[in-house]
Design a protein around this motif. Structure first.
Motif, PDB file in Angstrom:
ATOM      1  N   ASN A 219       2.397  -7.055  -6.097  1.00 42.41           N
ATOM      2  CA  ASN A 219       1.123  -7.171  -5.383  1.00 42.41           C
ATOM      3  C   ASN A 219       0.281  -8.351  -5.844  1.00 42.41           C
ATOM      4  O   ASN A 219      -0.368  -9.019  -5.020  1.00 42.41           O
ATOM      5  CB  ASN A 219       0.300  -5.892  -5.546  1.00 42.41           C
ATOM      6  CG  ASN A 219       0.882  -4.715  -4.812  1.00 42.41           C
ATOM      7  OD1 ASN A 219       1.472  -4.877  -3.753  1.00 42.41           O
ATOM      8  ND2 ASN A 219       0.730  -3.527  -5.376  1.00 42.41           N
ATOM      9  N   LEU A 241      -3.398 -12.892  -5.289  1.00 34.91           N
ATOM     10  CA  LEU A 241      -2.853 -11.811  -4.476  1.00 34.91           C
ATOM     11  C   LEU A 241      -1.583 -12.321  -3.796  1.00 34.91           C
ATOM     12  O   LEU A 241      -1.647 -13.208  -2.934  1.00 34.91           O
ATOM     13  CB  LEU A 241      -3.867 -11.337  -3.444  1.00 34.91           C
ATOM     14  CG  LEU A 241      -5.244 -10.930  -3.992  1.00 34.91           C
ATOM     15  CD1 LEU A 241      -6.098 -10.349  -2.869  1.00 34.91           C
ATOM     16  CD2 LEU A 241      -5.112  -9.933  -5.140  1.00 34.91           C
ATOM     17  N   ILE A 419      -4.742  -3.008  -4.675  1.00 31.32           N
ATOM     18  CA  ILE A 419      -3.858  -4.145  -4.926  1.00 31.32           C
ATOM     19  C   ILE A 419      -3.841  -4.460  -6.416  1.00 31.32           C
ATOM     20  O   ILE A 419      -2.800  -4.683  -7.010  1.00 31.32           O
ATOM     21  CB  ILE A 419      -4.312  -5.380  -4.126  1.00 31.32           C
ATOM     22  CG1 ILE A 419      -4.304  -5.082  -2.626  1.00 31.32           C
ATOM     23  CG2 ILE A 419      -3.412  -6.578  -4.435  1.00 31.32           C
ATOM     24  CD1 ILE A 419      -4.896  -6.196  -1.781  1.00 31.32           C
TER      25      ILE A 419
END
Length: 425
Positions: A219, A241, A419
């Motif tokens: 992630n 990310l 995340i």
């Protein structure tokens, strides 16, 4: 960089020159063995050499290997580890990161890396070159892990893959006295680099960075480190990310004497232009390439560009720096910048706002906890949260977490999908 750091780097490179001469002239490998043991860590990353000197150092070592092929096997292993590390800290065109102001010619880069690849034709490092330069024939073996961070020194790279369009964030704060060396690269372009200055007034003196956090997953990659900047304690955060073309760069500052204003700066690479975005405080970064852009978003300031005493965000042409200034009303503050390089995303309307954070039904002041929501259109929304004091279970926008650092995405159903969730260490 201070005089002591420059002297250390000269000493490291001059030591390699002496070892090279001893091996080439007398076949004495002892100095080479000693240099590799002292100047490279267990993963092959240089301890003292600046990133700019990695390629010249590897060239010398490759020449020593070519001049006398009977080098001890242990030296070959160390050279290959150094080669892997150079690739981790290089962009997909082969140029080392954090050197945007003086790029090496592409042909020279390719020739240099080809020589190294030929020296280790069946290695995982050669496999990477096969992706960057498809004309090369290489063994189809698994590549080395792309993301890496040193546990003892502030040196690392956030990176998801080895593809020719891969994204990366490189940081280097091994030296005292100056800024963090930084480059943010995405969608084939360098967006920030080569420096990230510390909060303070003018060229504030910084201490050597100390690593705090390193996590890597499918992630996201997250690195945190701390250092002194004058009388202030700074905890610096870099997040990428994966697959989302987003990075977050932030400073948590402690030891503040309020009320005051804090300022941090990011240098832009040559050829980048910063433009205002209509009805927004964010800036649009452009290059000469069609279909390439990045948005620089000061998450802690209001989205709309009205006059405010909370701070300012802009571009200074004289220094070629993005400048984020924020008012601090408590002993701690967080200065976050979100960078997006998804050109298609930028066609949608950008909005963000700071959120109310509560703990036990009480509103938390900004020096305790902070959160913001950022959206592009109606289909892509993220939330970012940071605890500045001791962690506790807190809530914001229907989301509850006890993490120190949290990044999530809103699903179409309205749920928050985590995340990043970094717990207190």
């Amino acid at each position: 960089m201070g005089a002591e750091e420059r002297k250390a780097q000269r000493t490291a490179f001059s030591g390699l020159l002496k070892a090279f001469e001893a091996w080439g002239g007398e076949g004495d490998a002892d100095l080479l063995v000693d240099w590799l043991a002292k100047e490279l860590d267990v993963d092959g990353a240089p301890v003292r050499l600046a990133i700019a000197e990695w390629s010249p150092a590897l060239d010398l070592l490759a020449r020593a290997r070519e001049a006398r092929p009977d080098l001890p096997e242990s030296i070959d292993e160390r050279l290959l580890a150094f080669f892997r590390m150079l690739l981790r800290f290089s962009k997909p065109d082969g140029r080392p990161a954090t050197l945007t102001a003086a790029p090496e010619p592409a042909d020279a880069v390719r020739e240099r890396l080809a020589l190294l690849g030929d020296a280790f034709p069946e290695s995982d490092a050669a496999r990477v070159l096969g992706w960057w330069y498809p004309s090369r024939e290489v063994e189809p073996i698994p590549p080395p892990l792309p993301a890496w961070s040193n546990p003892d020194r502030v040196l690392g790279v956030l990176r998801a893959d080895w593809t020719s369009r891969g994204d990366l964030v490189v940081f280097d704060h091994r030296k005292a006295g100056g800024p963090t060396r930084l480059e943010v690269f995405g969608a084939g372009q360098s967006w920030l680099g080569d420096t990230w200055r510390a909060p303070g007034t003018g060229d504030v003196k910084t201490s050597v960075g100390k690593p705090l956090t390193w996590t890597t997953s499918s992630n996201a990659d997250v690195a945190e480190w701390t250092f002194r900047a004058g009388a202030l304690r700074v905890t610096r955060t870099a997040v990428m990310l994966r697959g989302r073309k987003i990075a977050i760069l932030a400073d948590m500052v402690e030891g503040i004497k309020p009320p005051t204003s804090l300022e941090t700066r990011w240098e832009l690479p040559p050829g980048r232009v910063a433009e205002p975005i209509a009805d927004s405080r964010a800036l649009l970064l452009r290059t000469g390439a069609a279909g390439a852009s990045a948005q620089a978003i000061p998450l802690a300031l209001p989205s709309l560009p009205y006059q405010t005493d909370r701070g300012r965000f802009g571009f200074e042409p004289d220094t070629r720096e993005l400048v984020l200034s924020q008012a601090a009303t408590g002993a701690r503050a967080w200065l976050p910048l979100l960078l997006s390089w998804d050109h298609a995303r930028h066609r949608k309307r950008l909005q963000w706002r700071v959120l109310t954070v509560s703990e036990n039904s009480q509103v938390c002041p900004p020096e305790t906890a902070w959160a913001a929501r950022v959206s592009w259109g109606r289909t892509e929304t993220f939330v970012v949260y940071r605890s500045l004091g001791p962690t506790a279970r807190r809530s914001f926008l229907g989301c509850s977490t006890s993490a120190r650092l949290f990044v999530g995405r809103f699903t179409p159903e309205g749920d928050v999908e985590p995340i990043v969730a970094i717990k207190e260490s």
